[in-house]
Motif scaffolding. Structure first.
Motif, mmCIF file in Angstrom:
data_model
loop_
_atom_site.group_PDB
_atom_site.id
_atom_site.type_symbol
_atom_site.label_atom_id
_atom_site.label_comp_id
_atom_site.label_asym_id
_atom_site.label_seq_id
_atom_site.Cartn_x
_atom_site.Cartn_y
_atom_site.Cartn_z
ATOM 1 N N GLU A 54 0.857 -0.943 0.379
ATOM 2 C CA GLU A 54 -0.186 -0.056 0.280
ATOM 3 C C GLU A 54 0.881 1.321 -0.178
ATOM 4 N N GLN A 55 0.117 2.364 -0.352
ATOM 5 C CA GLN A 55 1.427 3.525 -0.896
ATOM 6 C C GLN A 55 1.577 4.340 0.338
ATOM 7 N N VAL A 56 2.963 4.720 1.233
ATOM 8 C CA VAL A 56 2.697 5.428 2.497
ATOM 9 C C VAL A 56 3.789 6.560 2.042
ATOM 10 N N THR A 57 3.808 7.426 2.946
ATOM 11 C CA THR A 57 4.554 8.379 2.894
ATOM 12 C C THR A 57 5.076 9.119 4.097
ATOM 13 N N ILE A 58 6.680 9.525 3.395
ATOM 14 C CA ILE A 58 7.409 9.616 4.915
ATOM 15 C C ILE A 58 7.756 10.638 5.110
ATOM 16 N N ASN A 59 8.205 11.339 6.178
ATOM 17 C CA ASN A 59 8.635 12.470 6.173
ATOM 18 C C ASN A 59 10.019 11.970 6.303
ATOM 19 N N PHE A 60 10.685 13.400 5.841
ATOM 20 C CA PHE A 60 12.626 13.487 5.766
ATOM 21 C C PHE A 60 13.159 15.073 6.769
ATOM 22 N N GLN A 61 12.859 14.907 7.638
ATOM 23 C CA GLN A 61 13.403 16.249 7.487
ATOM 24 C C GLN A 61 15.197 16.807 7.420
ATOM 25 N N THR A 62 15.718 17.594 7.852
ATOM 26 C CA THR A 62 17.069 17.427 7.518
ATOM 27 C C THR A 62 17.525 18.678 7.090
ATOM 28 N N TRP A 63 18.762 19.259 7.777
ATOM 29 C CA TRP A 63 19.157 20.593 7.097
ATOM 30 C C TRP A 63 20.206 20.295 6.789
ATOM 31 N N ASN A 64 20.479 19.000 6.192
ATOM 32 C CA ASN A 64 21.911 18.553 5.182
ATOM 33 C C ASN A 64 21.745 17.141 4.909
ATOM 34 N N PRO A 65 21.014 16.419 3.653
ATOM 35 C CA PRO A 65 21.325 17.414 2.642
ATOM 36 C C PRO A 65 20.273 18.975 2.563
ATOM 37 N N GLY A 66 20.955 19.900 1.925
ATOM 38 C CA GLY A 66 19.864 20.566 1.972
ATOM 39 C C GLY A 66 18.835 20.415 0.468
ATOM 40 N N GLU A 67 18.534 21.771 0.240
ATOM 41 C CA GLU A 67 17.822 21.891 -1.015
ATOM 42 C C GLU A 67 18.405 22.011 -2.384
ATOM 43 N N GLY A 68 18.047 21.057 -3.050
ATOM 44 C CA GLY A 68 18.676 21.233 -4.599
ATOM 45 C C GLY A 68 18.937 19.973 -5.242
ATOM 46 N N ALA A 69 19.632 20.249 -6.339
ATOM 47 C CA ALA A 69 19.931 19.121 -7.211
ATOM 48 C C ALA A 69 20.479 17.363 -6.854
ATOM 49 N N ALA A 70 21.037 17.743 -5.657
ATOM 50 C CA ALA A 70 21.649 16.742 -5.026
ATOM 51 C C ALA A 70 20.430 16.290 -4.589
ATOM 52 N N ILE A 71 19.657 15.723 -3.759
ATOM 53 C CA ILE A 71 18.432 16.035 -2.660
ATOM 54 C C ILE A 71 17.423 15.355 -3.787
#
Length: 458
Positions: A54-71
Motif C-alpha cells: 500500500e502506498q505510504v508517505t514518509i517525512n524526511f526532515q534535515t538540514w543536510n542534505p539541503g535543498e537542490g539538485a543533489a537531494i
C-alpha cells in the motif's frame, strides 16, 4: 606541493577502499531492507517488497542534505525503485531543524526519518531515536559494522547499539588558498605559523585580505582552535574534553595563545568576528575569487562540482589553481592533524507509524543515495569502505585536492570534530570570542573553561 602526488594518491586510496569492501554491499547482494526489514524495535522480519505494498508517505526532515539538485536526484531514484513509498523532504536551517524536532518529537509526532549531528545533539534526542541495530543486523548480517569506516562506528557506538547511521564524513582543520593570487604578490602557500604571519603581512601591505575566517560562526572557530590544539598535543586535547586533563595545562594554554595571536598579529582579517563563513567569506573565495585564503573544511571541494555558474568561473575556470592545505601552527616542523565528523547521521523516529518504509529509505540513503551524493555532488567523504569513489565532473585541480584530503584523512587524523558536551562546547566557543576581542589572556580563558569542565556532566 601536492600536485606531484595527487593523482597517484587518489588512485591508491580508491583501490584501497575497494579492497577494504571486499564483500558486496547489501544493495548489490539483494540484502537491503527493500526485501526484508525488522518490525519496529524487534529485529524480526516483515515483508517489504518493491511496488507491492500500500502506498505510504514518509517525512524526511534535515538540514543536510539541503535543498537542490543533489537531494532531488536521490529522492527521485528512491521513488523510482520503491514506487509504493513517497518521500516528503523537509529542509530547514540547522537551528530551526533542531528546535522543530524538539517540539514535534516531544508531542509524539515528528518526521519518520531525520538528520542529526553526532556528539551532544544525537545524545540529546536519544529518547526519540529508534535503535537501528536490529534493522542493520537483519538487513546486512551480524558483521554489518565492517562495511563502514571504523571511525564512524566508534563515534556512533552506544554500548553496542546504534541510534544513527552515517551518511558521510567530513574533515576539518584545513585552509584553502588561491595559488595564482598568492603568486601575484610573490608568495607561496604558507606551511607554518611563521610563514603564514609573513604572508599576511605582505598581503596587508598590498591592500589585500590576509587569511579570512568567518569568525561570527562558532563552528569554524572551534574547528580552527582544535587544529591548533591537535598540532600541539592531541592526547591532551581529547583528555581535557573528557575531563581528565585540565584546560589550564600549558599545552592547551598555548593553543589559546596561538588562537588569540591570529587576531592580534593580523593573520586573520579585520572585522572577522562580524562575518560568517556562509555566505560572507565563502562567496569572496569561491564565487568572486577576490581573496587569497580562507578557513574551511573538506566539504568545500564540493564547489568543484556544484553546478553553480559563479563557482564554476572560479573553481573550474581554465588555469585555476587552488590548494587545500594544513598549517604547522606551533612551528615544530609538522602540520596539524585533521579532525573528522559524521557530517550527518540518519535516525528513525521511535514513534513512526511507517517503520518498514523508513528503514527502506535509510538503507537506500546509506547505499545508492550516498553514492549519488558523493560521486555526483561530493557532498561528503565516504562513510562506507566499499564505496567506489569516482567523483564525476571534477577537474584536475579538484582531483588533486581530493587526493590530499583523503591522504590526510588516512594518515593524519587527530580525532573527532564534534564534542559530546554541549555546555562545555558553548563555554569554549564563548572564550574563543573573548580571546579574539582581547578581553582575556589565554591563561584566564583556560581557567574559565576548566571551571566549566569541572561542572560538566559526562
Amino acid at each position: 606541493m601536492k600536485r606531484r602526488l595527487g593523482c597517484m594518491v587518489l588512485a591508491i586510496l580508491m583501490a584501497a577502499s575497494l579492497t577494504a569492501g571486499c564483500g558486496n554491499s547489501p544493495a548489490q547482494t539483494g540484502g537491503s531492507a527493500g526485501s526484508e526489514a525488522p518490525e519496529q524495535g524487534t529485529g524480526k522480519n516483515t515483508a517489504q517488497s518493491e511496488g507491492t505494498q500500500e502506498q505510504v508517505t514518509i517525512n524526511f526532515q534535515t538540514w543536510n542534505p539541503g535543498e537542490g539538485a543533489a537531494i532531488d536526484e536521490v529522492i527521485a531514484a528512491f521513488e523510482e525503485k520503491y514506487s509504493n513509498i513517497k518521500v516528503n523532504h523537509v529542509y530547514m536551517p540547522y537551528t530551526d531543524h533542531v528546535e522543530k524536532l524538539k517540539i514535534d518529537l516531544a508531542s509524539g509526532e515528528g518526521a519518520d526519518v531525520f538528520g542529526m549531528q553526532t556528539g551532544a545533539t544525537i545524545k540529546e534526542f536519544r529518547d526519540f531515536e529508534m535503535d537501528l541495530t536490529p534493522y542493520a543486523e537483519n538487513s546486512w548480517g551480524s558483521d554489518w559494522q565492517s562495511q563502514y569506516m571504523d571511525f564512524c562506528m566508534d563515534l556512533l557506538n552506544e554500548d553496542g547499539h546504534y541510534y544513527g547511521l552515517p551518511l558521510g564524513l567530513t574533515y576539518a582543520g584545513f585552509t584553502w588558498a588561491d595559488v595564482n593570487m598568492l603568486k601575484e604578490y610573490g608568495l607561496e602557500v604558507p606551511g607554518s605559523y611563521d610563514a603564514l604571519k609573513e604572508c599576511a603581512r605582505v598581503l596587508r601591505e598590498n591592500g589585500q585580505y590576509p587569511l579570512t575566517i568567518g569568525a561570527k560562526d562558532a563552528w569554524i572557530n572551534i574547528d580552527t582552535w582544535m587544529s591548533m590544539a591537535n598540532d600541539i598535543n592531541s592526547e591532551k586535547l581529547y583528555s581535557a574534553i573528557e575531563g581528565k586533563t585540565p584546560f589550564t595545562d600549558p599545552d592547551l594554554v598555548e593553543s589559546f595563545r596561538i588562537w588569540q595571536s591570529c587576531f592580534t598579529e593580523g593573520i586573520f582579517q579585520d572585522g572577522a568576528l562580524g562575518v560568517g563563513v556562509y555566505n560572507d567569506t565563502s562567496d569572496l573565495f569561491e564565487k568572486e575569487g577576490s581573496i587569497p585564503m580562507i578557513q574551511n573544511g573538506s566539504w568545500a571541494a564540493g564547489f568543484y562540482v556544484s553546478g553553480d555558474p559563479d563557482q564554476d568561473k572560479v573553481f573550474n575556470s581554465e588555469g585555476a589553481d587552488h590548494d587545500i592545505f594544513l598549517i604547522d601552527w606551533n612551528n615544530d616542523g609538522k602540520v596539524c592533524p585533521v579532525t573528522a565528523s559524521v557530517d550527518v547521521c540518519l535516525c528513525m523516529n521511535k514513534n513512526t507509524k511507517n517503520a518498514d518504509a523508513a528503514w527502506t529509505f535509510i538503507d537506500f540513503m546509506l547505499h545508492e543515495g550516498q553514492d549519488i551524493l558523493i560521486n555526483h555532488y561530493f557532498s561528503y567523504c565516504p562513510s562506507r569502505k566499499d564505496l567506489d569513489l569516482k567523483v564525476q565532473g571534477m577537474n584536475q585541480d579538484g582531483l588533486d585536492n581530493l587526493a590530499y584530503i583523503l591522504e590526510q584523512a588516512e594518515n593524519n587524523l587527530g580525532g573527532y570534530r564534534e564534542m559530546a558536551y554541549a555546555d562545555l562546547k558553548q563555554v569554549i566557543s564563548d572564550q574563543l570570542t573573548v580571546l579574539a576581542l582581547g578581553e582575556a589572556t589565554p591563561e584566564e580563558a583556560a581557567a574559565t573553561i576548566e571551571a566549566a569542565s569541572q561542572t560538566q556532566s559526562r
